[in-house]
Motif scaffolding. Sequence first.
Motif, short mmCIF file in Angstrom:
data_model
loop_
_atom_site.label_atom_id
_atom_site.label_comp_id
_atom_site.label_asym_id
_atom_site.label_seq_id
_atom_site.Cartn_x
_atom_site.Cartn_y
_atom_site.Cartn_z
N LEU A 101 -6.04 -39.51 50.39
CA LEU A 101 -7.12 -40.38 50.44
C LEU A 101 -8.12 -40.46 49.13
N ASP A 102 -8.48 -41.40 48.70
CA ASP A 102 -9.08 -41.66 47.58
C ASP A 102 -10.12 -42.85 47.89
N THR A 103 -11.36 -42.67 48.05
CA THR A 103 -12.51 -43.28 48.36
C THR A 103 -13.15 -43.91 47.46
N ASP A 104 -12.73 -43.61 46.01
CA ASP A 104 -13.46 -44.19 44.69
C ASP A 104 -13.65 -45.66 44.86
N GLY A 105 -13.03 -46.56 45.52
CA GLY A 105 -13.10 -48.02 45.59
C GLY A 105 -14.01 -48.46 46.38
N ALA A 172 -21.04 -55.92 40.44
CA ALA A 172 -19.93 -54.85 40.30
C ALA A 172 -18.70 -55.40 39.60
N THR A 173 -18.01 -54.54 38.56
CA THR A 173 -17.15 -55.01 37.62
C THR A 173 -15.96 -53.96 38.07
N SER A 174 -14.90 -54.36 38.16
CA SER A 174 -13.70 -53.57 38.23
C SER A 174 -12.65 -53.92 37.06
N GLY A 175 -12.21 -52.91 36.45
CA GLY A 175 -11.29 -53.19 35.40
C GLY A 175 -11.01 -51.77 34.57
N THR A 176 -10.33 -52.08 33.44
CA THR A 176 -9.49 -51.08 32.83
C THR A 176 -10.41 -50.20 31.47
N THR A 181 -6.31 -47.57 33.22
CA THR A 181 -5.74 -48.10 34.56
C THR A 181 -5.78 -47.20 35.56
N HIS A 182 -6.78 -47.29 36.67
CA HIS A 182 -6.95 -46.64 37.84
C HIS A 182 -6.91 -47.18 39.13
N VAL A 183 -6.86 -48.63 39.03
CA VAL A 183 -6.74 -49.37 40.21
C VAL A 183 -5.19 -49.80 40.82
N TRP A 184 -4.82 -49.64 41.85
CA TRP A 184 -3.48 -49.75 42.26
C TRP A 184 -3.39 -51.03 43.15
N ASP A 185 -2.42 -51.65 43.25
CA ASP A 185 -2.17 -52.45 44.27
C ASP A 185 -1.72 -51.90 45.33
N ALA A 192 -2.46 -52.07 39.28
CA ALA A 192 -2.64 -53.44 39.04
C ALA A 192 -3.14 -53.93 37.50
N ARG A 193 -2.24 -54.62 37.03
CA ARG A 193 -2.32 -54.93 35.62
C ARG A 193 -2.76 -56.59 35.46
#
Length: 252
Positions: A101-105, A172-176, A181-185, A192-193
């Motif tokens: 579990l990783d709730t960072d998102g 809010a901004t999501s990005g690298t 690279t820390h967001v996965w599909d 996610a790239r």
Amino acid sequence: MRVTATVMGIPSSFHLPEHRGTAATDPAAARAAVDAAVDLLHEAEQRFSRHVATSELRAVRRGDLDISRVSADMRDVLALADEARDASSGAFDVTGPDGLLDTDGVVKGWAVQRAADLVACRGVVDLCVNVGGDVAVRGGPEPGRPWAVAVADPHDRTRTAAVVHVSDGGVATSGTAERGTHVWDGRTGRPARGLASLTVVAETLTRADILATAGFALGADGLGWVVRNGAAWALEIRPDGTQAQAIRPPRG
């Protein structure tokens, strides 16, 4: 009034213009509200951090705490995550590729919105809370003027890619750019790239943060998806530096 703090390991700021409300009539009470909001953010960090050995999240990850027995706050965050996973067809997922579990998102936007709401409930009418570039606002810096929130260029953090004006809501901004690279599909389990960054404006920072993360995971489909799912405005910046914006169509 401006107050700075480090919360969740991130430089953060509270800006309370002093032209009306509690910030004008009782600055000490306004400062006490900010202090309570900072405490609330620290509590969220202690509960949800992957880096705090005694956190509730770590207990779940170790198997010491069954998911059916978690706190009300954890249930709230997981319910938001489940909703986003379903809406994004699995692209957003708080179960990482490692099965943990990783709730960072979800947590940063959720916690910062709660902190902003706490300050507002103490009679503060105008407020800008900025935690690592994710922003919750109410009112404006001056009567009749909205907050201007700058969106950084993910390819050059010294440049501003856009400025969006918001009176009540979250950005809010999501990005690298900040964390690599820390967001996965969640559909593939791979990073996610498809985008360099995705910025979302929504009615709350909770919503904006979830939409930005899910939209970033969706890649090329993310911009349209976030507008269909509650974003008032969104900006995608692609790996080649090109940009596209989308605005929610007026209702009716």
